[in-house]
Scaffold this motif. Structure first.
Motif: not given
Length: 346
Positions: A337-342, A344, A346
Motif C-alpha cells: 500500500r505504501a508502494q502504491t501511494r509512492a 501514484t 497519493s
C-alpha cells in the motif's frame, strides 16, 4: 502388514497427490524433486495428523469415548486437526497448549491454528513451557471422568503405535503411486518432531523391504534424542502389528537436526527462504515450524551435494500452512500500500 485388522475411520482425502517440482529442481540444479501433498488431506486445511487421527479416533469411538483430550505447542497443527474431526463427529475436544516460544504478539497467540481451534469449538488452556503435558492431560481426564464423561487421551502429535499406523499406510500408498508412475524413489525427506510420521514411514518402507531410505529433518531436539524417540516408537509399532520388534535395524532411523535454529517454532533464515522458494517456484505453501524447516534442510543438503543429480527425492509435505498467519512479521514483506501511494503520489 494387514492394516485392515485395526479400527479406522475414513475421512482423509486419500491418496494425496505425488507431484514433481520441476521449477524448483531446475533452480537448485540437484536431484529431481517430488512432493507428497499431505497438506491436501482435507481436514481443516489438511496435514499429516489427519492420517493418524483416522486410527486414533476410531480407537476412541470403539472404546466409547465422548470427549477427546490432546496437547501441543501454541500453534499446534495436530490440535487444529483434532478439533476439526471432533467437531465433525460431535465429540467434545480439549486442547492443552504449551507455551514453548514465550511469544506474546497477537498474531501468534490468536491467529493461525488458534483461530481455527476456536472456530471448531475446542476448549483451549495454556501452560508454561516445560510443563509435564502428559500429566496435565491425565489430570484433566480424571476431572472429566468425575463429571460422568468418557475422555480419550491422544498424545502430542498423535504419535503412538496407534496413530503411527497412518504413516505405515502412507508408505504403502507412496510405493503404489511410484509404481504407477514408474518412479524409482531414492530418498524420502520430511520434517520430524513428535516421531510418529517418521516411525510410521520407516516401518512401512523397511517392513516391505522397499529399500527406500527415510531422512527426518529435526525441528525440536538433538539428533540422538530424536533418533532414539523414533526408533523406540518403531519397535512399539512392530509389536502392535504382531511383528518381531527387532525386525527393523536401528540404522534405518536417521535424523538431521542441524536446522532447528534457536529452538522449536523459532524462525530461521533457511526456513524463510524455503517457504518463499516453494511459494514462488511451485505455488505451494509450507509452514514455519515443520515443513519450512524440513525443506530448508533439504535445500541446504542439495547445495552441499548430499544428493546426486538424477536421483529422485520425495519430500513429504506435512501441512500446517495455517500457521503462516501467525508469523507475518517473520517474512518482512513489502508494504504494497505504501508502494502504491509512492507510485501514484497519493
Amino acid at each position: 502388514m494387514q492394516l485392515s485388522r485395526f479400527p479406522r475411520l475414513h475421512f482423509a482425502h486419500l491418496p494425496t497427490p505425488l507431484e514433481p517440482m520441476e521449477r524448483l529442481s531446475k533452480h537448485l540444479g540437484g536431484p529431481n524433486l517430488w512432493i507428497k501433498r499431505d497438506d491436501c488431506t482435507g481436514l481443516s486445511t489438511g496435514g499429516n495428523k489427519t492420517r493418524k487421527l483416522e486410527f486414533l479416533v476410531a480407537d476412541a469411538l470403539e472404546k466409547g469415548a465422548d470427549t477427546i483430550i490432546t496437547q501441543g505447542a501454541t500453534q499446534t497443527n495436530h490440535g487444529r486437526q483434532t478439533a476439526a474431526i471432533a467437531a465433525k463427529l460431535g465429540l467434545e475436544c480439549h486442547i492443552l497448549l504449551e507455551d514453548r516460544t514465550g511469544r506474546t504478539d497477537r498474531d501468534y497467540c490468536y491467529n493461525g491454528n488458534i483461530l481455527l481451534d476456536q472456530l471448531h469449538g475446542a476448549h483451549l488452556s495454556e501452560y508454561p513451557g516445560g510443563t509435564d503435558m502428559n500429566a496435565k492431560m491425565e489430570e484433566l481426564s480424571a476431572q472429566l471422568q468425575g463429571q460422568g464423561k468418557k475422555p480419550y487421551v491422544i498424545p502430542g502429535g498423535g504419535s503412538n503405535e496407534v496413530g503411527s499406523l497412518g504413516y505405515v499406510s502412507a508408505a504403502l500408498e507412496i510405493l503404489s503411486q511410484a509404481e504407477a508412475k514408474n518412479l524409482r524413489i531414492d530418498h524420502v525427506v520430511h520434517a520430524t518432531g513428535s516421531a510418529g510420521t517418521q516411525a510410521g514411514l520407516v516401518t512401512g518402507f523397511a517392513g516391505t523391504n522397499s529399500q527406500v531410505p527415510v531422512l527426518g529433518i529435526g525441528v525440536r531436539v538433538p539428533q540422538e534424542t530424536q533418533e532414539n524417540n523414533v526408533y523406540n516408537l518403531v519397535k512399539r509399532i512392530l509389536g502392535h502389528l504382531d511383528l518381531p520388534t527387532d525386525l527393523i535395524p536401528r540404522e534405518a532411523v536417521v535424523a538431521n537436526c542441524n536446522y532447528v535454529g534457536d529452538g522449536y517454532g523459532e524462525p530461521t533464515e533457511g526456513m524463510v527462504e524455503a517457504i518463499k522458494l516453494l511459494a514462488e517456484y511451485e505455488g505451494i505453501l509450507l509452514d514455519p515450524v515443520y515443513s519450512g524447516k524440513g525443506m530448508a534442510g533439504l535445500i541446504d543438503l542439495i547445495r552441499q551435494g548430499h544428493f546426486k543429480k538424477g536421483e529422485n527425492v520425495v519430500f513429504i509435505h506435512t501441512g500446517g500452512n495455517a500457521g503462516l498467519f501467525s508469523y507475518l512479521e517473520t517474512f518482512s514483506l513489502p508494504d504494497y500500500r505504501a508502494q502504491t501511494r509512492a507510485q501514484t503520489g497519493s
